[in-house]
Design an enzyme around this catalytic site. Sequence first.
Site, PDB file in Angstrom:
ATOM      1  N   ASP A   1       0.809  -1.229   0.000  1.00 22.87           N
ATOM      2  CA  ASP A   1       0.000   0.000   0.000  1.00 22.87           C
ATOM      3  C   ASP A   1       0.839   1.274   0.000  1.00 22.87           C
ATOM      4  O   ASP A   1       0.434   2.287  -0.567  1.00 22.87           O
ATOM      5  CB  ASP A   1      -1.044  -0.009   1.111  1.00 22.87           C
ATOM      6  CG  ASP A   1      -0.437  -0.011   2.492  1.00 22.87           C
ATOM      7  OD1 ASP A   1       0.759  -0.346   2.613  1.00 22.87           O
ATOM      8  OD2 ASP A   1      -1.154   0.314   3.460  1.00 22.87           O
TER       9      ASP A   1
ATOM     10  N   ASP B   1       1.490  -9.936   2.899  1.00 22.01           N
ATOM     11  CA  ASP B   1       0.532  -9.668   3.981  1.00 22.01           C
ATOM     12  C   ASP B   1      -0.939  -9.807   3.581  1.00 22.01           C
ATOM     13  O   ASP B   1      -1.800  -9.872   4.449  1.00 22.01           O
ATOM     14  CB  ASP B   1       0.763  -8.261   4.555  1.00 22.01           C
ATOM     15  CG  ASP B   1       2.178  -8.090   5.076  1.00 22.01           C
ATOM     16  OD1 ASP B   1       2.720  -9.069   5.626  1.00 22.01           O
ATOM     17  OD2 ASP B   1       2.756  -6.995   4.923  1.00 22.01           O
TER      18      ASP B   1
HETATM   19  P1  ADP Z   1       4.876  -1.322   0.868  1.00 21.33           P
HETATM   20  O1  ADP Z   1       4.713  -0.848  -0.531  1.00 21.33           O
HETATM   21  O2  ADP Z   1       5.308  -2.742   0.955  1.00 21.33           O
HETATM   22  O3  ADP Z   1       3.670  -0.974   1.705  1.00 21.33           O
HETATM   23  P2  ADP Z   1       6.282   0.953   2.082  1.00 21.33           P
HETATM   24  O4  ADP Z   1       5.114   1.364   2.899  1.00 21.33           O
HETATM   25  O5  ADP Z   1       7.614   0.995   2.685  1.00 21.33           O
HETATM   26  O6  ADP Z   1       6.107  -0.535   1.497  1.00 21.33           O
HETATM   27  O7  ADP Z   1       6.287   1.871   0.769  1.00 21.33           O
HETATM   28  C1  ADP Z   1       7.270   1.744  -0.223  1.00 21.33           C
HETATM   29  C2  ADP Z   1       7.712   3.094  -0.717  1.00 21.33           C
HETATM   30  O8  ADP Z   1       6.595   3.763  -1.326  1.00 21.33           O
HETATM   31  C3  ADP Z   1       8.194   4.057   0.351  1.00 21.33           C
HETATM   32  O9  ADP Z   1       9.529   3.854   0.716  1.00 21.33           O
HETATM   33  C4  ADP Z   1       8.017   5.398  -0.337  1.00 21.33           C
HETATM   34  O10 ADP Z   1       9.104   5.682  -1.208  1.00 21.33           O
HETATM   35  C5  ADP Z   1       6.769   5.179  -1.192  1.00 21.33           C
HETATM   36  N1  ADP Z   1       5.624   5.772  -0.483  1.00 21.33           N
HETATM   37  C6  ADP Z   1       5.032   5.327   0.663  1.00 21.33           C
HETATM   38  N2  ADP Z   1       4.045   6.165   1.062  1.00 21.33           N
HETATM   39  C7  ADP Z   1       4.023   7.169   0.166  1.00 21.33           C
HETATM   40  C8  ADP Z   1       3.236   8.372   0.015  1.00 21.33           C
HETATM   41  N3  ADP Z   1       2.267   8.689   0.897  1.00 21.33           N
HETATM   42  N4  ADP Z   1       3.491   9.168  -1.043  1.00 21.33           N
HETATM   43  C9  ADP Z   1       4.438   8.857  -1.929  1.00 21.33           C
HETATM   44  N5  ADP Z   1       5.236   7.763  -1.849  1.00 21.33           N
HETATM   45  C10 ADP Z   1       5.026   6.927  -0.825  1.00 21.33           C
END
Ligand code: ADP
Length: 319
Positions: free
Chosen positions: A103, A127
Site C-alpha cells: 500500500d 501480507d
Molecule cells: P509497501 O509498498 O510494501 O507498503 P512501504 O510502505 O515501505 O512498502 O512503501 C514503499 C515506498 O513507497 C516508500 O519507501 C516510499 O518511497 C513510497 N511511499 C510510501 N508512502 C508514500 C506516500 N504517501 N506518497 C508517496 N510515496 C510513498
Amino acid sequence: MKRIGVLTSGGDAPGMNAAVRAVVRKGIFHDVEVYGVIGGYAGLMNGNIEKLELGSVGDIIHRGGTFLYSARSEEFKTKEGQQKGIEQLKKFGIDGLVVIGGDGSYRGAKALTEQGFPCVGVPGTIDNDIPGTEFTIGFDTALNTVIDAIDKIRDTASSHERTFVVEVMGRNAGDIALWAGLAGGAETILIPEDPHDMKDIAGRLKKGHERGKKHSIIVVAEGVMNGYEFAKKLKEETDFDTRVTVLGHVQRGGSPTAFDRVLASRLGARAVELLLEGKGGRAVGMEKNQLVDYDIIEALAKEHTLDLNLYKLSKELSI
Ligand code: ADP
C-alpha cells in the site's frame, strides 16, 4: 503508448519476478518497449533505469525476491522527489509505469498519477492487506512456508507435550495467521481484527489438555503482539510448558507457489493492458477468480477485510 516502465517497491514478495516477467513479455507482445527501474522509487529518482528484453526476464519465474531490487525512500514521499522521478521517466521517453508493491508503493503510484504520470498498481506483498483484491502476490507462498514450519513444530510439540506459540507476519492484517492457523490445525489463532481474551484462551487449552490433548499450537499475528509477550501472558494463566517460534523473514523468501506465479502473470499482464487502453491511475486485483481494476485512489480508501466466515470456521474446527 510506446514505452512503459516497471518497478518493484516496499517489502519484497515471492512472485514479484513472475509479475515483472509478465509486464515485460506482455508489453513486448504488443510492440511496446519495457524499461525496468532498479531499486524502487529511490532508483527511479536516480534514473537507475534500463531496457528489458525478452531474455532479461528468462529464468526468473520460479525465483523469490525481485531481480529489480526493492527499496524504501523517504524522499519520494515529497513532491520534489516525485517530480524528480517524473523527470527521469520523461528523460527515458517512458509514458506509463507499472508499480508492483504494497500500500505504501500504491501511495507513490497515486502521487505520480495525480501529477499527470499514469501508473497502474499491482498488489505484491505477503501480507494480503491490499484492498481491491482477494489475494496479493506472495501471500500463498508465505502461507505455505508457515504451514511447513507449523507441521515441523507439531512433530516436536507432540514429542515433548508442549504448547507452541508461533508468531507470523502480516503487519496489521491477520490473513497469514488465519489461513496458516486453519491449514495447520492450530488450536488458537490470534488476529488483530478480533480482540482476544487470555482467560478464554487458557480455558480452551486446559479443556483440550483434560481430554487428552498432548500439545497445542497457537498462531499469533505480529499485529496482535509479539510471540514472547503472548507466551509471558499465557504463563500467568496456565502452567503449560510453552515455547515460542518467531518465523520472521523466512516468510518472505522462497520459490513462489504455482498459485502466486499464475496470479502474478495475470495481474502483471492486465496492468499492461490497462496502460495500453489509456487507463492510468488504476489498481488491478483478483476477485472470485476474475481480474478486476479500481481507481487507485478509491482502492486505497477502501478497507482491507479479512474473511470473517473463515475465521468463524477456524473457531468451530478448533474446539
Ligand atoms: P509497501 O509498498 O510494501 O507498503 P512501504 O510502505 O515501505 O512498502 O512503501 C514503499 C515506498 O513507497 C516508500 O519507501 C516510499 O518511497 C513510497 N511511499 C510510501 N508512502 C508514500 C506516500 N504517501 N506518497 C508517496 N510515496 C510513498
